[in-house]
Design an enzyme around this catalytic site. Sequence first.
Site, short mmCIF file in Angstrom:
data_model
loop_
_atom_site.label_atom_id
_atom_site.label_comp_id
_atom_site.label_asym_id
_atom_site.label_seq_id
_atom_site.Cartn_x
_atom_site.Cartn_y
_atom_site.Cartn_z
N SER A 26 0.79 -1.24 0.07
CA SER A 26 -0.14 0.00 0.01
C SER A 26 0.99 1.23 -0.02
O SER A 26 0.44 2.14 -0.71
CB SER A 26 -0.89 0.02 1.27
OG SER A 26 -1.80 -0.99 1.12
N ARG A 30 1.37 4.44 -2.98
CA ARG A 30 1.30 5.76 -2.55
C ARG A 30 2.78 6.59 -2.73
O ARG A 30 2.30 7.71 -3.26
CB ARG A 30 0.50 5.78 -1.13
CG ARG A 30 -0.76 5.26 -1.04
CD ARG A 30 -1.11 4.74 0.36
NE ARG A 30 -2.47 4.56 0.53
CZ ARG A 30 -3.17 3.47 0.29
NH1 ARG A 30 -2.52 2.38 -0.45
NH2 ARG A 30 -4.46 3.37 0.38
N GLY A 98 -6.03 -3.62 -7.91
CA GLY A 98 -7.14 -2.88 -7.59
C GLY A 98 -6.42 -1.29 -6.93
O GLY A 98 -7.10 -0.26 -7.25
N ARG A 126 -13.47 -6.40 -11.51
CA ARG A 126 -13.71 -5.92 -10.15
C ARG A 126 -14.67 -4.56 -10.19
O ARG A 126 -14.58 -3.67 -11.22
CB ARG A 126 -12.43 -5.62 -9.38
CG ARG A 126 -11.78 -6.67 -9.24
CD ARG A 126 -10.75 -6.94 -8.43
NE ARG A 126 -10.48 -6.34 -7.00
CZ ARG A 126 -9.78 -6.23 -6.18
NH1 ARG A 126 -8.58 -6.37 -6.81
NH2 ARG A 126 -9.73 -5.92 -5.06
N SER A 171 -13.64 1.14 2.65
CA SER A 171 -12.55 0.81 1.80
C SER A 171 -11.52 1.68 1.72
O SER A 171 -11.75 3.15 1.40
CB SER A 171 -13.23 0.58 0.17
OG SER A 171 -12.04 0.73 -0.42
N GLN A 173 -9.22 2.15 -0.51
CA GLN A 173 -9.14 2.46 -1.93
C GLN A 173 -9.99 3.62 -2.31
O GLN A 173 -9.59 4.54 -2.91
CB GLN A 173 -9.38 1.22 -2.81
CG GLN A 173 -7.89 0.32 -2.55
CD GLN A 173 -8.41 -1.02 -3.38
OE1 GLN A 173 -9.21 -1.23 -4.21
NE2 GLN A 173 -7.19 -1.81 -3.23
N ASP A 327 -6.99 -8.10 4.34
CA ASP A 327 -6.09 -8.98 3.29
C ASP A 327 -5.62 -10.15 4.09
O ASP A 327 -5.28 -11.02 3.35
CB ASP A 327 -5.05 -8.29 2.62
CG ASP A 327 -5.50 -7.29 1.81
OD1 ASP A 327 -6.50 -7.23 1.32
OD2 ASP A 327 -4.77 -5.93 1.60
N LYS A 354 -12.40 -9.14 -4.36
CA LYS A 354 -11.04 -8.92 -4.16
C LYS A 354 -10.80 -9.51 -5.38
O LYS A 354 -11.27 -9.66 -6.34
CB LYS A 354 -10.42 -9.55 -2.73
CG LYS A 354 -10.77 -8.78 -1.58
CD LYS A 354 -10.30 -7.47 -1.63
CE LYS A 354 -10.72 -6.52 -0.36
NZ LYS A 354 -10.11 -5.23 -0.46
C1 S3P Z 1 -5.69 -1.39 -0.05
C2 S3P Z 1 -6.90 -1.41 0.17
C3 S3P Z 1 -7.79 -2.80 0.64
C4 S3P Z 1 -6.78 -4.15 0.62
C5 S3P Z 1 -6.08 -3.78 -0.52
C6 S3P Z 1 -4.91 -2.67 -0.44
C7 S3P Z 1 -5.02 -0.10 -0.14
O1 S3P Z 1 -8.63 -2.59 -0.29
O2 S3P Z 1 -7.70 -5.18 0.37
O3 S3P Z 1 -5.17 -5.06 -0.75
O4 S3P Z 1 -3.77 -0.08 -0.40
O5 S3P Z 1 -5.62 0.78 -0.21
P1 S3P Z 1 -10.16 -2.03 -0.11
O6 S3P Z 1 -9.98 -0.62 0.09
O7 S3P Z 1 -10.96 -2.21 -1.39
O8 S3P Z 1 -10.96 -2.58 1.01
#
Ligand code: S3P
Length: 446
Positions: A26, A30, A98, A126, A171, A173, A327, A354
């Site tokens: 993550s 970023r 994703g 997705r 979420s 994300q 996760d 996922k």
């Molecule tokens: C992530 C957020 C999570 C996680 C993904 C990484 C991120 O997803 O499952 O592996 O880096 O923001 P969601 O925000 O869809 O739950």
Amino acid sequence: MSVLRPLTSAQSSSLSGMARIPGDKSMSHRVLMLGLLAEGETMISGLLESEDVLNTAMAIRALGARVVDEGDGLWRIYGAENGLLTAPSHILDMGNSGTGVRLLMGLVSGQNISVTFTGDSSLLKRPMRRITEPLERMGGRFDLSDGGILPVIVQNSGHLEAISYRLPVASAQVKSAVILAALGAEGMTTVIEDRPTRDHTENMLRHFGVNIVTEKESDDGCGWVIKLEGKQPLLGCAVDIPGDPSSAAFPVVAASLVKDSVIRLPHIGVNERRVGLYKILQEMGADIRFENSHREAGEPVADVIVKYNGPLKGVTILPEDVPGMIDEIPVLAMAAACAEGTTKMSGLAELRVKESDRLQMVAEGLKKCGVALETGEDSLTIHGTGQPPRGGALVETAYDHRIAMSFLVLGMVTNDPVQIDDSRSIVTSFPIFTDLMNNLGASIDS
Ligand code: S3P
């Protein structure tokens, strides 16, 4: 697609030693994205060099960053000139990620360019409306494919307005996509989350000099409010990425299950919103300790020490526990399959969207290995006996890295080996997984 690459995991006598877990996924996505937006140089150490992150590196290069790979996790990013992104001349293929595509959709929607994104066959399934819905409220324009999926064209919308947005799903994300879009919007954006999700975007923005405020919504609730004013400059900086607690979860569970194990994993990110699995394993009876705790780039970091401590006990996972271990549920299910008693998990609906339908893949694989369980639309109940399951099965992984690695962990304790149908997905997040586990004492082989 090329041929499948099966792998087999057989019983291990003990795990021991020290292992360096690759950088947090993550944070790696970023830091590249913020480096693109920042003035001057961003110097990164410990970047995760997995396929997902390398796709993001390729994307930020196409969007105008100068990206220098100095080897061994050291990267330098020089932000787009005058803060103006360039429209890529080709479609950006984000592969399996994703996080990569959803965060970038937010980021570019505030930047006066038009960009097309696509991905691999898993990412093409997705849901993307969860991202475009808040961004459209800000004035963003998107051409999604039928069914609200990729490929998507992010149109040049010219101008975004700040919004106040309460997340309909827990979420990080979605939250991050809105925050990154807000950087290019006029006015103060507010995002409210009812259940706290990982806050690396907020922490890292602060590290890049952005004023972003996060506060509890009320004294007694668990909601959080995030506020930031648009058009703030980002300043390039140095960022050291700690080991990924979601990758560390595999050796941590393995050492909690394999008798006589003692392992040390130095320099792991232990952000409160990421360590839910570690706390639950402790509740199940695992011996997990944190040493050398300190902060780096606004994030807590520690060494994680795990000692085998006898059979684990079943546990109850409530919906509010899930975001902190979103996760890690597949690998937790492996621990539950070996534990004494029943483990009940609820609030798992997000697992179905996922990299695969993780609830289904976990349940099918565990059943094949001889584990008694029931599933509901968003729940999983596993009946452990306190003894390792039978194993001796070929498990399907649906090109999902966490399903693949979870069942290889299970094979370390089952009576008969566990084979996974395909290990290629592991490169998306943890390319050195097999060697790292085998160096600790696992027997994973083709
Ligand atoms: C992530 C957020 C999570 C996680 C993904 C990484 C991120 O997803 O499952 O592996 O880096 O923001 P969601 O925000 O869809 O739950």
